[in-house]
Design a protein around this motif. Structure first.
Motif, PDB file in Angstrom:
ATOM      1  N   LEU A 102      24.474  -4.115  40.603  1.00  0.00           N
ATOM      2  CA  LEU A 102      23.507  -4.923  41.343  1.00  0.00           C
ATOM      3  C   LEU A 102      24.232  -5.646  42.476  1.00  0.00           C
ATOM      4  O   LEU A 102      25.148  -6.430  42.235  1.00  0.00           O
ATOM      5  CB  LEU A 102      22.830  -5.924  40.407  1.00  0.00           C
ATOM      6  CG  LEU A 102      22.121  -5.295  39.197  1.00  0.00           C
ATOM      7  CD1 LEU A 102      21.605  -6.366  38.264  1.00  0.00           C
ATOM      8  CD2 LEU A 102      21.012  -4.370  39.643  1.00  0.00           C
ATOM      9  N   ILE A 107      12.554  -3.558  39.325  1.00  0.00           N
ATOM     10  CA  ILE A 107      13.170  -2.461  40.070  1.00  0.00           C
ATOM     11  C   ILE A 107      12.083  -1.777  40.889  1.00  0.00           C
ATOM     12  O   ILE A 107      10.987  -1.531  40.397  1.00  0.00           O
ATOM     13  CB  ILE A 107      13.845  -1.448  39.119  1.00  0.00           C
ATOM     14  CG1 ILE A 107      15.102  -2.068  38.502  1.00  0.00           C
ATOM     15  CG2 ILE A 107      14.211  -0.162  39.868  1.00  0.00           C
ATOM     16  CD1 ILE A 107      15.868  -1.149  37.587  1.00  0.00           C
ATOM     17  N   TRP A 116      16.176  -4.315  43.857  1.00  0.00           N
ATOM     18  CA  TRP A 116      15.879  -5.147  42.689  1.00  0.00           C
ATOM     19  C   TRP A 116      15.564  -6.574  43.097  1.00  0.00           C
ATOM     20  O   TRP A 116      15.904  -7.027  44.188  1.00  0.00           O
ATOM     21  CB  TRP A 116      17.036  -5.113  41.696  1.00  0.00           C
ATOM     22  CG  TRP A 116      18.308  -5.744  42.211  1.00  0.00           C
ATOM     23  CD1 TRP A 116      19.253  -5.153  42.996  1.00  0.00           C
ATOM     24  CD2 TRP A 116      18.763  -7.083  41.981  1.00  0.00           C
ATOM     25  NE1 TRP A 116      20.266  -6.044  43.262  1.00  0.00           N
ATOM     26  CE2 TRP A 116      19.995  -7.231  42.652  1.00  0.00           C
ATOM     27  CE3 TRP A 116      18.250  -8.164  41.263  1.00  0.00           C
ATOM     28  CZ2 TRP A 116      20.718  -8.411  42.632  1.00  0.00           C
ATOM     29  CZ3 TRP A 116      18.979  -9.350  41.247  1.00  0.00           C
ATOM     30  CH2 TRP A 116      20.197  -9.463  41.922  1.00  0.00           C
TER      31      TRP A 116
END
Length: 99
Positions: free
Chosen positions: A22, A59, A46
């Motif tokens: 991420l 997501i 995200w």
């Protein structure tokens, strides 16, 4: 700009051989292995959301079956536990550990 929750999630998280990365720019990448073979390989965007004390990890722009909202059960500097089938062949609840 981002929330404290989002800052905690930035990084690379592992569940066995599988991982989810991420990034601070809200992009992400996930590679899921099942019995030593790659079964999922996806880029996505995200975000997080908090509603009435519940935290969610969302997501979008990825493979169809991962584009959804997942419930965050726990997040700390080293552990990220979510509910929702994030990876193909993985259990409904998974605990990811930071690299």
């Amino acid at each position: 700009t981002g929330t404290a929750l989002e800052y905690k999630l930035i990084g690379k998280w592992y569940y066995g051989d599988s991982y989810i990365e991420l990034n601070a720019d809200k992009t992400g990448y996930m590679k899921v292995y099942l019995n030593g073979s790659i079964v999922q390989d996806s880029e996505f965007t995200w975000s997080t959301m908090e509603v009435k004390g519940n935290k969610y990890f969302d997501i979008a722009n990825g493979t169809d079956y991962i584009n959804k909202s997942y419930t965050i059960l726990k997040v700390s500097e080293v552990e990220f536990r979510i509910k929702g089938y994030l990876g193909f062949g993985l259990p409904e609840e998974t605990t990811w550990v930071k690299e």
